[in-house]
Design an enzyme around this catalytic site. Sequence first.
Site, mmCIF file in Angstrom:
data_model
loop_
_atom_site.group_PDB
_atom_site.id
_atom_site.type_symbol
_atom_site.label_atom_id
_atom_site.label_comp_id
_atom_site.label_asym_id
_atom_site.label_seq_id
_atom_site.Cartn_x
_atom_site.Cartn_y
_atom_site.Cartn_z
ATOM 1 N N CYS A 55 -11.273 14.245 4.716
ATOM 2 C CA CYS A 55 -12.233 13.284 5.283
ATOM 3 C C CYS A 55 -12.020 13.239 6.801
ATOM 4 O O CYS A 55 -10.883 13.103 7.267
ATOM 5 C CB CYS A 55 -12.041 11.901 4.678
ATOM 6 S SG CYS A 55 -12.168 11.932 2.877
ATOM 7 N N CYS A 88 -3.151 4.294 6.993
ATOM 8 C CA CYS A 88 -2.197 5.254 6.459
ATOM 9 C C CYS A 88 -2.410 6.658 7.007
ATOM 10 O O CYS A 88 -3.513 7.101 7.215
ATOM 11 C CB CYS A 88 -2.142 5.213 4.954
ATOM 12 S SG CYS A 88 -0.699 4.272 4.452
ATOM 13 N N ASN A 107 -10.504 2.308 11.463
ATOM 14 C CA ASN A 107 -9.271 2.401 12.248
ATOM 15 C C ASN A 107 -9.398 3.636 13.128
ATOM 16 O O ASN A 107 -9.677 4.713 12.610
ATOM 17 C CB ASN A 107 -8.087 2.635 11.295
ATOM 18 C CG ASN A 107 -7.234 1.415 11.140
ATOM 19 O OD1 ASN A 107 -6.792 0.820 12.117
ATOM 20 N ND2 ASN A 107 -7.012 1.035 9.906
ATOM 21 N N SER A 123 -14.236 5.259 -2.522
ATOM 22 C CA SER A 123 -14.584 5.306 -1.102
ATOM 23 C C SER A 123 -15.961 5.937 -0.963
ATOM 24 O O SER A 123 -16.155 7.096 -1.321
ATOM 25 C CB SER A 123 -13.557 6.143 -0.346
ATOM 26 O OG SER A 123 -12.279 5.598 -0.558
ATOM 27 N N LEU A 124 -16.903 5.160 -0.448
ATOM 28 C CA LEU A 124 -18.287 5.641 -0.402
ATOM 29 C C LEU A 124 -18.682 6.050 1.017
ATOM 30 O O LEU A 124 -19.013 7.194 1.271
ATOM 31 C CB LEU A 124 -19.191 4.529 -0.954
ATOM 32 C CG LEU A 124 -20.488 4.936 -1.626
ATOM 33 C CD1 LEU A 124 -20.270 5.979 -2.704
ATOM 34 C CD2 LEU A 124 -21.162 3.698 -2.222
ATOM 35 N N HIS A 125 -18.735 5.106 1.907
ATOM 36 C CA HIS A 125 -18.930 5.312 3.352
ATOM 37 C C HIS A 125 -20.306 5.819 3.801
ATOM 38 O O HIS A 125 -20.619 5.751 4.987
ATOM 39 C CB HIS A 125 -17.853 6.226 3.959
ATOM 40 C CG HIS A 125 -16.447 5.803 3.652
ATOM 41 N ND1 HIS A 125 -16.012 4.497 3.746
ATOM 42 C CD2 HIS A 125 -15.363 6.520 3.240
ATOM 43 C CE1 HIS A 125 -14.738 4.429 3.405
ATOM 44 N NE2 HIS A 125 -14.322 5.633 3.092
ATOM 45 N N SER A 128 -7.463 3.869 -5.428
ATOM 46 C CA SER A 128 -8.630 4.208 -4.617
ATOM 47 C C SER A 128 -8.832 5.719 -4.661
ATOM 48 O O SER A 128 -7.890 6.492 -4.475
ATOM 49 C CB SER A 128 -8.384 3.744 -3.183
ATOM 50 O OG SER A 128 -9.428 4.172 -2.345
ATOM 51 N N CYS A 133 -3.148 15.269 2.611
ATOM 52 C CA CYS A 133 -4.235 15.151 1.638
ATOM 53 C C CYS A 133 -5.156 16.354 1.784
ATOM 54 O O CYS A 133 -5.412 16.822 2.892
ATOM 55 C CB CYS A 133 -5.026 13.867 1.860
ATOM 56 S SG CYS A 133 -6.363 13.632 0.662
ATOM 57 N N GLY A 172 -2.876 10.345 0.798
ATOM 58 C CA GLY A 172 -3.155 11.170 -0.364
ATOM 59 C C GLY A 172 -4.256 10.659 -1.271
ATOM 60 O O GLY A 172 -4.697 9.516 -1.172
ATOM 61 N N GLU A 173 -4.697 11.547 -2.148
ATOM 62 C CA GLU A 173 -5.759 11.246 -3.109
ATOM 63 C C GLU A 173 -5.100 11.100 -4.492
ATOM 64 O O GLU A 173 -4.701 12.097 -5.101
ATOM 65 C CB GLU A 173 -6.795 12.382 -3.087
ATOM 66 C CG GLU A 173 -7.786 12.401 -4.227
ATOM 67 C CD GLU A 173 -8.528 11.096 -4.449
ATOM 68 O OE1 GLU A 173 -9.131 10.554 -3.497
ATOM 69 O OE2 GLU A 173 -8.501 10.595 -5.584
ATOM 70 N N CYS A 206 0.862 -1.182 0.000
ATOM 71 C CA CYS A 206 0.000 0.000 0.000
ATOM 72 C C CYS A 206 0.899 1.233 0.000
ATOM 73 O O CYS A 206 1.705 1.420 0.911
ATOM 74 C CB CYS A 206 -0.867 -0.043 1.259
ATOM 75 S SG CYS A 206 -1.893 1.413 1.487
HETATM 76 N N1 SAH Z 1 -7.573 9.033 -0.910
HETATM 77 C C1 SAH Z 1 -8.007 7.783 -1.410
HETATM 78 C C2 SAH Z 1 -7.037 6.671 -1.098
HETATM 79 C C3 SAH Z 1 -6.369 6.702 0.246
HETATM 80 S S1 SAH Z 1 -7.394 6.321 1.621
HETATM 81 C C4 SAH Z 1 -9.388 7.458 -0.886
HETATM 82 O O1 SAH Z 1 -9.857 8.135 0.012
HETATM 83 O O2 SAH Z 1 -10.016 6.544 -1.409
HETATM 84 C C5 SAH Z 1 -7.670 4.573 1.403
HETATM 85 C C6 SAH Z 1 -8.939 4.065 2.041
HETATM 86 O O3 SAH Z 1 -8.838 4.122 3.458
HETATM 87 C C7 SAH Z 1 -10.177 4.873 1.663
HETATM 88 O O4 SAH Z 1 -11.249 4.017 1.375
HETATM 89 C C8 SAH Z 1 -10.431 5.648 2.928
HETATM 90 O O5 SAH Z 1 -11.772 6.063 3.008
HETATM 91 C C9 SAH Z 1 -10.045 4.643 3.977
HETATM 92 N N2 SAH Z 1 -9.796 5.194 5.306
HETATM 93 C C10 SAH Z 1 -9.270 6.390 5.626
HETATM 94 N N3 SAH Z 1 -9.206 6.525 6.976
HETATM 95 C C11 SAH Z 1 -9.702 5.394 7.504
HETATM 96 C C12 SAH Z 1 -9.911 4.925 8.832
HETATM 97 N N4 SAH Z 1 -9.593 5.675 9.866
HETATM 98 N N5 SAH Z 1 -10.452 3.709 9.007
HETATM 99 C C13 SAH Z 1 -10.773 2.932 7.938
HETATM 100 N N6 SAH Z 1 -10.604 3.304 6.664
HETATM 101 C C14 SAH Z 1 -10.079 4.531 6.438
HETATM 102 FE FE1 SF4 Z 2 -7.568 11.928 1.614
HETATM 103 FE FE2 SF4 Z 2 -8.449 9.451 1.201
HETATM 104 FE FE3 SF4 Z 2 -7.905 10.317 3.665
HETATM 105 FE FE4 SF4 Z 2 -10.022 11.252 2.380
HETATM 106 S S1 SF4 Z 2 -9.691 9.133 3.040
HETATM 107 S S2 SF4 Z 2 -8.556 12.480 3.525
HETATM 108 S S3 SF4 Z 2 -9.276 11.340 0.314
HETATM 109 S S4 SF4 Z 2 -6.460 10.059 2.028
#
Ligand code: SAH
Ligand code: SF4
Length: 356
Positions: free
Chosen positions: A123, A343, A300, A224-226, A201, A119, A169-170, A112
């Site tokens: 979020c 991450c 997480n 990433s939907l959520h 992603s 970023c 990052g995105e 990964c």
């Molecule tokens: N920026 C991109 C890719 C990096 S984040 C994105 O947001 O998709 C990778 C994945 O980890 C995304 O699905 C994100 O929503 C999820 N993620 C971020 N923080 C998280 C956390 N605290 N617990 C679980 N998933 C998390």
């Molecule tokens: Fe950036 Fe992805 Fe984290 Fe959202 S979940 S802040 S897009 S790294």
Amino acid sequence: MKRLIYDLDLLSLTETLNTWGQPAYRAVQIWQGLYRNFWNSPEEFTNLPKSLREHLAAEFDFQPLTPTLKLDSRDGQTRKTLFRLPDGRQIEAVLMRYDHETHQGRSRRTLCISTQAGCAMGCVFCATGQMGFQRHLTSGEIVAQVMYYARLLAQQGETVTNIVLMGMGEPFHNYENTMKAIDQLNDPQGYSFGARRFTISTSGLVPAIRRFAAEKRQVNLAVSLHAVSDEARSAMMPVNKKYPLAELLSACREYVQATGRRITFEWALIEGVNDTPEAARSLANLLQGLLCHVNAIPLNPTHGYTGRASTRERAAIFKQILEQNGIPCTVRVRRGIDIQAGCGQLASRTEPFPVP
Ligand code: SAH
Ligand code: SF4
């Protein structure tokens, strides 16, 4: 400052060597040294004349990443590395071992990697989002994370089998450099890593999803939907205010139509927030008729967000409801929770790190 050798594709390396009066086959030798032998200093290129090694050393940086912290999970299956970049910014990359899953006879090793320091998407549940944006990574800095682990694994007779761009990052906010890095890692004369073994992603940057669909790449796409209502999703993911769900879903449908590829939706399971039976039913409704799959993962924990991870039982019910309604779902096991392998979780820490 010297140029980063990994920022060059084979063509620009060949052109650079040409200006030094070197034949094209020298560029291929360097390329293969980098991407097949994972050499990371000019001295290792003993197949080159000494004068050329010295020229390379004078012009190029071979090691942009300084590991400042290496953490292994207690079960030894997850290794996380915090790297310092030349300008002092920090990024993370995580290797996950899945010994029971194999690909062409090799145990699965999923890497990964990060595409930005920080970023901009903000979020609320994400450690990287809580840090804010620092800068884009260059293509070479993205590639270097893979080469670091490729070298490490090669020393143990192993290889990376999957690469997910799900670190800090995105990726679609840094589109050009991300695609350049993928193309470079995919190059058949070099690392030759299959496009289908990458997953990008995105938090849902609609124009970039459309562009990606038009390019008809073989790389997998995860979104990433959520949340399934604009109100709930905008509260968690500010990007939703710019690209609301209806637009996002229609871009996803276009992607599936254009490529024939299945799309993955990511869902961080947060207790009482988005893990209820109603949430599962609404999600199944939203995704009806779309070639897709839901990847659910218990949240997480991070310092800046109070939400809690769903229990195993609630996650199982969520999955069951989706599947009863025709939407395939896997609940991922959280990896490396003891080493803050989500991450951004290391780089965003404010307290000093233990000495590695
Ligand atoms: N920026 C991109 C890719 C990096 S984040 C994105 O947001 O998709 C990778 C994945 O980890 C995304 O699905 C994100 O929503 C999820 N993620 C971020 N923080 C998280 C956390 N605290 N617990 C679980 N998933 C998390
Ligand atoms: Fe950036 Fe992805 Fe984290 Fe959202 S979940 S802040 S897009 S790294």
